[in-house]
Design an enzyme around this catalytic site. Structure first.
Site, PDB file in Angstrom:
ATOM      1  CG  HIS A 238      -0.447   0.185   2.653  1.00  0.00           C
ATOM      2  ND1 HIS A 238      -0.333   1.395   3.084  1.00  0.00           N
ATOM      3  CD2 HIS A 238      -0.092  -0.764   3.416  1.00  0.00           C
ATOM      4  CE1 HIS A 238       0.318   1.290   4.242  1.00  0.00           C
ATOM      5  NE2 HIS A 238       0.353   0.018   4.533  1.00  0.00           N
ATOM      6  CG  ASP A 257       2.198   1.042   7.969  1.00  0.00           C
ATOM      7  OD1 ASP A 257       1.964   0.744   6.986  1.00  0.00           O
ATOM      8  OD2 ASP A 257       1.377   1.154   8.980  1.00  0.00           O
ATOM      9  CD  GLU A 291      -3.332  -1.141   5.083  1.00  0.00           C
ATOM     10  OE1 GLU A 291      -3.204  -2.487   5.553  1.00  0.00           O
ATOM     11  OE2 GLU A 291      -2.978   0.030   5.287  1.00  0.00           O
ATOM     12  CD  GLU A 292      -2.073   2.497   7.037  1.00  0.00           C
ATOM     13  OE1 GLU A 292      -2.833   2.037   7.968  1.00  0.00           O
ATOM     14  OE2 GLU A 292      -0.738   2.203   7.274  1.00  0.00           O
ATOM     15  CG  ASP A 319       1.586  -3.168   5.421  1.00  0.00           C
ATOM     16  OD1 ASP A 319       2.265  -2.274   5.664  1.00  0.00           O
ATOM     17  OD2 ASP A 319       0.602  -3.221   5.750  1.00  0.00           O
ATOM     18  CG  HIS A 395      -0.636   3.532  12.168  1.00  0.00           C
ATOM     19  ND1 HIS A 395      -1.744   2.936  12.428  1.00  0.00           N
ATOM     20  CD2 HIS A 395      -0.423   3.092  10.842  1.00  0.00           C
ATOM     21  CE1 HIS A 395      -2.047   2.120  11.334  1.00  0.00           C
ATOM     22  NE2 HIS A 395      -1.077   2.122  10.654  1.00  0.00           N
TER      23      HIS A 395
HETATM   24  N1  BES Z   1       1.118  -2.133   8.423  1.00  0.00           N
HETATM   25  C1  BES Z   1      -0.198  -1.900   8.939  1.00  0.00           C
HETATM   26  C2  BES Z   1      -0.404  -3.284  10.096  1.00  0.00           C
HETATM   27  C3  BES Z   1       0.130  -4.643   9.761  1.00  0.00           C
HETATM   28  C4  BES Z   1       0.644  -5.263  10.685  1.00  0.00           C
HETATM   29  C5  BES Z   1       0.230  -5.228   8.554  1.00  0.00           C
HETATM   30  C6  BES Z   1       1.202  -6.396  10.589  1.00  0.00           C
HETATM   31  C7  BES Z   1       0.946  -6.368   7.925  1.00  0.00           C
HETATM   32  C8  BES Z   1       1.061  -7.066   9.283  1.00  0.00           C
HETATM   33  C9  BES Z   1      -1.276  -1.707   8.135  1.00  0.00           C
HETATM   34  O1  BES Z   1      -1.031  -0.775   7.525  1.00  0.00           O
HETATM   35  C10 BES Z   1      -2.547  -1.144   9.106  1.00  0.00           C
HETATM   36  O2  BES Z   1      -2.330  -0.439   9.850  1.00  0.00           O
HETATM   37  N2  BES Z   1      -3.569  -2.043   9.035  1.00  0.00           N
HETATM   38  C11 BES Z   1      -4.806  -1.809   9.409  1.00  0.00           C
HETATM   39  C12 BES Z   1      -5.865  -2.632   8.863  1.00  0.00           C
HETATM   40  C13 BES Z   1      -7.297  -2.163   8.909  1.00  0.00           C
HETATM   41  C14 BES Z   1      -7.340  -0.824   8.462  1.00  0.00           C
HETATM   42  C15 BES Z   1      -8.135  -2.951   8.292  1.00  0.00           C
HETATM   43  C16 BES Z   1      -4.628  -1.974  11.035  1.00  0.00           C
HETATM   44  O3  BES Z   1      -4.117  -2.769  11.426  1.00  0.00           O
HETATM   45  O4  BES Z   1      -5.445  -1.307  11.769  1.00  0.00           O
HETATM   46 ZN    ZN Z   2       0.761  -1.059   6.328  1.00  0.00          ZN
END
Ligand code: BES
Ligand code: ZN
Length: 437
Positions: A238, A257, A291-292, A319, A395
């Site tokens: 992403h 990230d 994606e976020e 990611d 984040h």
């Molecule tokens: N990179 C992060 C989290 C992540 C952790 C990805 C471990 C892959 C392995 C990702 O960008 C993220 O923050 N995802 C969101 C998902 C949600 C928006 C569906 C999250 O974890 O809150």
């Molecule tokens: Zn991510």
């Protein structure tokens, strides 16, 4: 507060669409907060029901959500006011839910179960109801390793400085938030960078894929296959970033990230392009928007592919690749992925990358691989550390190159793996070449 709880609280986006699997409820229970969340949700649900019954127009709009069967049971047992599902099966239940209840549900899941929401939101009821049965699984593979003459000489062509340069450029945008001008500008920059690399690949093209409802496009580079062009191999990550729950103006460098994932995809493309990659299957490099905020760009693309009946034989998602938080270099995710493709990734690491690897799980649909899985396509995700050992600056304004040590060294094996993945899944007619500069 344990580090795991901290990371999950930071991770979950405000508009959750996570499909939670297998995460057990931890022992702790902060009763006061949960009680107040339920109370608020009940009050709002009652107000909305009363307004509907009296024919008055209710404030705001609603979404169709699908909820995994086990989460449905869990939330019911915890007395969260979900209302009656409009449809349900052994696999899932579908609800119409006012927009304003969604954040409460997300917060509730954090507080009580220490994880993300466990549901997907959909624009239409029809789309939500597809989750009742789930997609038919597309065939992947064949998972064979026979491109040594082509792949091995390319491994030394992966350059830390190239990876670092992509990370620095992406992280220099104030943020890459999906509705911010800088989020659109970052996507356009990436398209331009990929276009300059596509110039070395006859027939390759770069597209900006627009999405309904927000400004940031996804970026897709296609190298058409020379023999089985209807079979597609996807290498992606992403391109957006976020600060906390989301702001168009807050600084969100997103170096790890996920500028680090985009850097891996770009470096694999650069090395393959310089070597004159001619895949037999079609290969697509993807930078997903949004994606976020709920895997939205990838969900849009994967569901368009599913509806068009496209044959995607394998997807790898990058990611977070920049931070060394565990003894092994690469961790293969085991949930929301395809087990055969993931086992194949392990073999590719052993055959071509030569680093130590292990496995880990997110416990919920934590990245774009889950969008492909949900659409019935095999996907895998090589991650920077164990889930607990990951970079906890994500984040925040501290997700910088400095936080990953000022170097992209940790991402190098991930780019090598991407080259091996694209070459072995798509195969190539080309003979081995010498290492590309
Ligand atoms: N990179 C992060 C989290 C992540 C952790 C990805 C471990 C892959 C392995 C990702 O960008 C993220 O923050 N995802 C969101 C998902 C949600 C928006 C569906 C999250 O974890 O809150
Ligand atoms: Zn991510």
């Amino acid at each position: 507060m344990s580090s795991r709880r901290f990371s999950v609280l930071l991770l979950c986006a405000f508009v959750p669409t996570a499909w939670a699997v297998g995460a057990d409820a931890p022992a702790f229970d902060n009763g006061v907060e949960i009680a107040s969340i339920i109370k608020e949700a009940k009050a709002r649900a009652t107000e909305i029901a009363a307004a509907k019954a009296s024919g008055a127009k209710t404030k705001g709009s609603s979404q169709w959500i699908s909820l995994g069967a086990s989460d449905y049971g869990t939330l019911n047992a915890a007395a969260f006011p979900l209302g009656e599902p409009v449809a349900k099966s052994n696999r899932a239940a579908v609800f119409e839910m006012p927009d304003e209840i969604l954040p409460l549900l997300s917060q509730f899941m954090h507080e009580k179960f220490n994880r993300c929401g466990g549901f997907f939101s959909h624009r239409t009821r029809q789309e939500a109801e597809r989750d009742l049965t789930g997609p038919s699984k597309a065939a992947g593979g064949p998972y064979t390793i026979d491109q040594q003459a082509w792949v091995k000489p390319l491994m030394s062509g992966v350059k830390e400085a190239e990876l670092r340069s992509t990370i620095e450029t992406m992280a220099a945008y104030n943020n890459r938030f999906y509705t911010a001008d800088t989020g659109v500008a970052a996507a356009r920059w990436l398209a331009g960078r990929w276009q300059s690399l596509a110039g070395k690949l006859p027939g390759a093209k770069v597209e900006l894929v627009s999405h309904d409802g927000w400004a940031q496009p996804s970026v897709v580079l296609t190298i058409p296959g020379t023999e089985n062009s209807d079979e597609i191999v996807v290498v992606g990550g992403h391109l957006d970033s976020i600060n906390g729950w989301g702001s168009e103006t807050a600084r969100a460098p997103g170096a790890d990230d996920n500028a680090s994932g985009i850097a891996v995809v770009t470096e694999a493309l650069r090395v393959l392009a310089n070597a004159g990659f001619k895949p037999k299957r079609t290969v697509q490099f993807m930078g997903y928007a949004a994606e976020e905020v709920g895997l939205r760009g990838s969900a849009d693309i994967a569901s368009r592919y599913q509806q068009a009946g496209k044959k995607v034989v394998g997807v790898v998602q990058y990611d977070m690749t920049g931070y060394k938080g565990s003894p092994e270099e690469i961790f293969l995710l085991t949930d929301n992925v395809d087990a055969d493709l993931t086992a194949f990734m392990g073999k590719l690491i052993d055959a071509y990358v030569g680093v130590q690897w292990s496995t880990t799980e997110c416990g919920y649909a934590c990245s774009d691989h889950a969008s492909w899985t949900r659409s019935g396509y095999p996907s895998a995700l090589p991650f920077e550390a164990s889930f607990d050992g990951m970079n906890h600056a994500l984040h925040t304004t501290s997700d910088t190159l400095g936080t990953i040590g000022g170097t992209a060294e940790h991402a190098v094996p991930f780019a090598k793996l991407a080259i091996a993945f694209a070459s072995e899944l798509a195969k190539t007619g080309a003979a081995g070449v010498s290492a590309a500069k």
